[in-house]
Design an enzyme around this catalytic site. Structure first.
Site, short mmCIF file in Angstrom:
data_model
loop_
_atom_site.label_atom_id
_atom_site.label_comp_id
_atom_site.label_asym_id
_atom_site.label_seq_id
_atom_site.Cartn_x
_atom_site.Cartn_y
_atom_site.Cartn_z
N GLY A 47 0.85 -1.18 0.00
CA GLY A 47 0.00 0.00 0.00
C GLY A 47 0.88 1.23 0.00
O GLY A 47 2.05 1.16 0.40
N GLN A 52 3.25 10.06 1.02
CA GLN A 52 4.53 9.34 1.08
C GLN A 52 5.43 9.62 -0.11
O GLN A 52 6.62 9.33 -0.07
CB GLN A 52 4.28 7.83 1.19
CG GLN A 52 3.64 7.43 2.50
CD GLN A 52 3.52 5.94 2.60
OE1 GLN A 52 2.57 5.36 2.10
NE2 GLN A 52 4.50 5.29 3.22
N CYS A 96 5.96 0.11 7.23
CA CYS A 96 5.57 1.28 6.46
C CYS A 96 6.77 1.70 5.61
O CYS A 96 7.90 1.72 6.12
CB CYS A 96 5.19 2.42 7.42
SG CYS A 96 4.71 3.94 6.57
N LEU A 97 6.53 2.03 4.35
CA LEU A 97 7.63 2.44 3.47
C LEU A 97 8.32 3.70 3.99
O LEU A 97 9.47 3.95 3.67
CB LEU A 97 7.11 2.68 2.05
CG LEU A 97 6.53 1.45 1.34
CD1 LEU A 97 5.98 1.84 -0.02
CD2 LEU A 97 7.56 0.35 1.22
N HIS A 138 -4.43 1.81 7.39
CA HIS A 138 -3.07 2.36 7.44
C HIS A 138 -2.90 3.49 6.41
O HIS A 138 -2.36 4.55 6.74
CB HIS A 138 -2.08 1.21 7.17
CG HIS A 138 -0.64 1.60 7.14
ND1 HIS A 138 0.29 1.11 8.03
CD2 HIS A 138 0.06 2.42 6.30
CE1 HIS A 138 1.49 1.63 7.75
NE2 HIS A 138 1.37 2.42 6.70
N GLU A 139 -3.39 3.26 5.20
CA GLU A 139 -3.18 4.26 4.13
C GLU A 139 -4.06 5.50 4.35
O GLU A 139 -3.61 6.62 4.12
CB GLU A 139 -3.44 3.64 2.75
CG GLU A 139 -2.56 2.44 2.41
CD GLU A 139 -1.08 2.64 2.63
OE1 GLU A 139 -0.61 3.79 2.60
OE2 GLU A 139 -0.39 1.63 2.87
N HIS A 142 -2.50 7.81 6.66
CA HIS A 142 -1.46 8.68 6.07
C HIS A 142 -2.07 9.99 5.57
O HIS A 142 -1.42 11.03 5.59
CB HIS A 142 -0.78 7.97 4.89
CG HIS A 142 0.37 7.09 5.28
ND1 HIS A 142 1.48 7.55 5.94
CD2 HIS A 142 0.58 5.76 5.07
CE1 HIS A 142 2.33 6.54 6.12
NE2 HIS A 142 1.81 5.44 5.62
NI NI Z 1 2.71 3.57 5.57
#
Ligand code: NI
Length: 182
Positions: A47, A52, A96-97, A138-139, A142
């Site tokens: 995701g 991000q 998480c990226l 989660h997304e 963000h």
């Molecule tokens: Ni993330």
């Protein structure tokens, strides 16, 4: 398509509220969605949210778990909204990226209803559970400046990936934190 640079925890772009998108069908949004998919896949993520990649707009990509042998197509959701279905919650370790190398145990709603606008500008909606429900929560977080550690209830359960198995073993011990591990 172009790989975009990923913002890491501490960058203010990850901490603000992202803006609603007026026209998901614009060339700019089409390009952003394509770049986000490529960036997510290159990073082996499941995701990604626009902040991000340094774009403060309400767009997320989610990769649903594969159905059968076919990899599922990424979901491209503009202006997504989610609401919990029922009271059940699950805990599982997330990454998480924007927080490379770390995993944390995060409680999430087990089942959520979602609605959004697709790349053709059509309203779409559905219900998700399990891993997909977790990814969507989660997304969408963000888009509201929330990173997964801010959802954790026990910061002892934040670990580097190489220590994760040790942490899970500790959790299972008498006197450890207990609970289920996903
Ligand atoms: Ni993330």
């Amino acid at each position: 398509m172009t790989l975009r640079k990923i913002a890491r925890m501490g960058h203010p772009v990850l901490l603000g509220r992202a803006a609603a998108i007026d026209d998901p069908t614009s060339a700019e949004m089409r390009r952003l969605a394509a770049d986000m998919i490529e960036t997510m896949q290159d990073s082996q993520g499941i995701g990604i949210a626009a902040p991000q990649v340094h774009e403060g707009v309400r767009l997320i990509i989610a990769r649903p778990p594969p159905a059968g042998t076919e990899p599922a197509a990424p979901m491209v959701l503009f202006n997504p909204e989610i609401s919990p279905q029922g009271e059940d919650r699950d805990e599982a370790f997330e990454g998480c990226l924007s927080i490379p190398g770390l995993r944390g145990l995060v409680p999430r709603w087990s089942r959520v209803a979602w609605r959004a606008v697709d790349p053709e500008g059509m309203r779409i909606e559905g219900v998700a559970e399990g891993l997909l429900a977790r990814i969507l929560q989660h997304e969408v977080d963000h888009l509201d400046g929330i990173l997964f550690p801010m959802r954790m209830t026990d910061l002892r359960q934040l670990a580097f990936e190489r220590e994760l198995e040790l942490l899970k073993a500790w959790r299972a011990e008498p006197g450890g934190a207990g609970g289920s591990v996903g």
